[in-house]
Design an enzyme around this catalytic site. Structure first.
Site, PDB file in Angstrom:
ATOM      1  N   LYS A  96       0.875  -1.271  -0.149  1.00 22.39           N
ATOM      2  CA  LYS A  96       0.070  -0.102   0.007  1.00 22.39           C
ATOM      3  C   LYS A  96       0.742   1.107  -0.080  1.00 22.39           C
ATOM      4  CE  LYS A  96      -3.661  -2.311   2.647  1.00 22.39           C
ATOM      5  NZ  LYS A  96      -4.720  -2.384   3.668  1.00 22.39           N
TER       6      LYS A  96
ATOM      7  N   TYR B 295     -12.234  -2.731  -2.799  1.00 19.26           N
ATOM      8  CA  TYR B 295     -12.809  -2.627  -1.550  1.00 19.26           C
ATOM      9  C   TYR B 295     -14.052  -2.660  -1.388  1.00 19.26           C
ATOM     10  CZ  TYR B 295      -7.992  -2.124   0.333  1.00 19.26           C
ATOM     11  OH  TYR B 295      -6.625  -2.375   0.558  1.00 19.26           O
TER      12      TYR B 295
ATOM     13  N   PHE C   3     -14.965   3.562   7.462  1.00 19.80           N
ATOM     14  CA  PHE C   3     -13.838   3.960   7.167  1.00 19.80           C
ATOM     15  C   PHE C   3     -13.474   3.874   5.418  1.00 19.80           C
ATOM     16  CE2 PHE C   3     -13.761  -0.795   8.442  1.00 19.80           C
ATOM     17  CZ  PHE C   3     -13.335  -1.250   7.071  1.00 19.80           C
TER      18      PHE C   3
ATOM     19  N   ARG D  59      -0.629 -14.832   4.467  1.00 19.04           N
ATOM     20  CA  ARG D  59      -1.340 -13.948   5.245  1.00 19.04           C
ATOM     21  C   ARG D  59      -0.681 -14.110   6.653  1.00 19.04           C
ATOM     22  NH1 ARG D  59      -6.216 -11.451   4.272  1.00 19.04           N
ATOM     23  NH2 ARG D  59      -7.028 -11.995   6.190  1.00 19.04           N
TER      24      ARG D  59
ATOM     25  N   THR E 256      -4.946  -8.112  10.516  1.00 15.50           N
ATOM     26  CA  THR E 256      -5.265  -6.604   9.890  1.00 15.50           C
ATOM     27  C   THR E 256      -4.890  -5.461  10.739  1.00 15.50           C
ATOM     28  OG1 THR E 256      -7.029  -7.583   9.216  1.00 15.50           O
ATOM     29  CG2 THR E 256      -7.087  -5.386   9.150  1.00 15.50           C
TER      30      THR E 256
ATOM     31  N   ARG F 196       3.122  -6.809   9.446  1.00 15.94           N
ATOM     32  CA  ARG F 196       2.646  -5.849  10.034  1.00 15.94           C
ATOM     33  C   ARG F 196       3.060  -5.708  11.367  1.00 15.94           C
ATOM     34  NH1 ARG F 196      -3.356  -7.442   7.547  1.00 15.94           N
ATOM     35  NH2 ARG F 196      -3.175  -6.230   5.491  1.00 15.94           N
TER      36      ARG F 196
ATOM     37  N   ASN G  41      -1.482  -0.416   7.271  1.00 12.34           N
ATOM     38  CA  ASN G  41      -1.207  -1.603   7.778  1.00 12.34           C
ATOM     39  C   ASN G  41      -0.259  -2.176   6.626  1.00 12.34           C
ATOM     40  OD1 ASN G  41      -3.086  -2.129   5.928  1.00 12.34           O
ATOM     41  ND2 ASN G  41      -4.291  -3.535   7.456  1.00 12.34           N
TER      42      ASN G  41
ATOM     43  N   HIS H  33      -1.529  -5.604   1.505  1.00  8.34           N
ATOM     44  CA  HIS H  33      -2.886  -6.205   1.479  1.00  8.34           C
ATOM     45  C   HIS H  33      -2.638  -7.753   0.974  1.00  8.34           C
ATOM     46  CE1 HIS H  33      -6.938  -7.577   0.174  1.00  8.34           C
ATOM     47  NE2 HIS H  33      -6.222  -8.106  -1.090  1.00  8.34           N
TER      48      HIS H  33
ATOM     49  N   GLU I  17      -9.358 -11.049  -7.541  1.00  4.35           N
ATOM     50  CA  GLU I  17      -8.370  -9.859  -7.422  1.00  4.35           C
ATOM     51  C   GLU I  17      -7.402 -10.017  -8.395  1.00  4.35           C
ATOM     52  OE1 GLU I  17      -9.060  -8.889  -2.605  1.00  4.35           O
ATOM     53  OE2 GLU I  17      -7.293  -9.772  -3.009  1.00  4.35           O
TER      54      GLU I  17
HETATM   55  P1  CMP Z   1      -7.109  -4.766   4.225  1.00  2.08           P
HETATM   56  O1  CMP Z   1      -6.379  -6.286   4.862  1.00  2.08           O
HETATM   57  O2  CMP Z   1      -6.110  -4.496   3.003  1.00  2.08           O
HETATM   58  O3  CMP Z   1      -8.526  -4.904   3.845  1.00  2.08           O
HETATM   59  C1  CMP Z   1      -9.522  -4.006   4.034  1.00  2.08           C
HETATM   60  C2  CMP Z   1      -8.606  -2.710   4.943  1.00  2.08           C
HETATM   61  O4  CMP Z   1      -9.476  -1.768   5.434  1.00  2.08           O
HETATM   62  C3  CMP Z   1      -7.717  -3.117   5.846  1.00  2.08           C
HETATM   63  O5  CMP Z   1      -6.654  -3.927   5.457  1.00  2.08           O
HETATM   64  C4  CMP Z   1      -7.355  -1.893   6.623  1.00  2.08           C
HETATM   65  O6  CMP Z   1      -6.343  -1.137   5.902  1.00  2.08           O
HETATM   66  C5  CMP Z   1      -8.718  -1.118   6.381  1.00  2.08           C
HETATM   67  N1  CMP Z   1      -9.410  -1.139   7.492  1.00  2.08           N
HETATM   68  C6  CMP Z   1     -10.048  -2.106   8.204  1.00  2.08           C
HETATM   69  N2  CMP Z   1     -10.433  -1.575   9.372  1.00  2.08           N
HETATM   70  C7  CMP Z   1     -10.430  -0.329   9.540  1.00  2.08           C
HETATM   71  C8  CMP Z   1     -10.719   0.678  10.569  1.00  2.08           C
HETATM   72  N3  CMP Z   1     -11.443   0.628  11.495  1.00  2.08           N
HETATM   73  N4  CMP Z   1     -10.397   1.921  10.042  1.00  2.08           N
HETATM   74  C9  CMP Z   1      -9.464   2.247   9.021  1.00  2.08           C
HETATM   75  N5  CMP Z   1      -9.118   1.419   8.163  1.00  2.08           N
HETATM   76  C10 CMP Z   1      -9.512   0.001   8.371  1.00  2.08           C
END
Ligand code: CMP
Length: 143
Positions: A9, A49, A57, A85, A91, A102, A112, A115, A126
């Protein structure tokens, strides 16, 4: 052979963690079959997404993913979807295991770094969303 979609990212690119992240996948023994740096359009980010579109968010996430370049990749290997993963970690980086990407480098759930597809079917969707077939290279490393 199983494939997964991995995206570094904007925060990972901005923090110069691209090499570190790719190194971890290579060291693990996975095979890189597609890679490109790109500025993500809003349309692509919203599609990628879309499962989160009702979440509070969502707009911030799309704003962030489109704010600076990302590195989109496809990695191949045995059980690569779930193994990736594990390499990536949970996450939320504040609770991700040390030793995961992470856990070692992430600062917050909204930043984070990376992805990874969450299941084999999602990976197929994807990969098809982010890459066209001739951007992927079919090759096998000599073991
Ligand atoms: P990812 O695993 O790429 O998939 C969905 C993304 O949404 C996740 O990583 C985070 O970067 C983002 N995300 C999930 N929960 C939150 C949150 N509470 N606030 C901001 N971003 C979020």
């Amino acid at each position: 052979m199983e494939r997964t979609f991995i995206m570094i990212k904007p925060d990972g690119v901005q923090r110069h963690l691209t090499g570190e992240i790719i190194h971890r996948f290579e060291r693990k023994g996975f095979t890189l079959v597609g890679l490109k740096m790109m500025q993500v359009s809003r349309e692509l980010a919203e599609t990628h997404y879309s499962v989160h579109q009702e979440r509070p968010f969502f707009k911030g996430l799309v704003d962030f993913i489109t704010s600076a370049p990302v590195i989109a990749m496809v990695w191949e290997g045995e059980n690569v979807v779930s193994a990736a993963r594990n390499l990536i970690g949970q996450t939320n980086p504040t609770t991700a295991d040390p030793g995961s990407i992470r856990g070692d480098f992430g600062v917050s759930i909204g930043r984070n770094l990376i992805h990874g597809s969450d299941a084999i079917e999602t990976a197929q969707t994807e990969i098809a969303l982010w890459f066209v077939e001739d951007e992927l290279v079919d090759w096998k490393p000599v073991r």
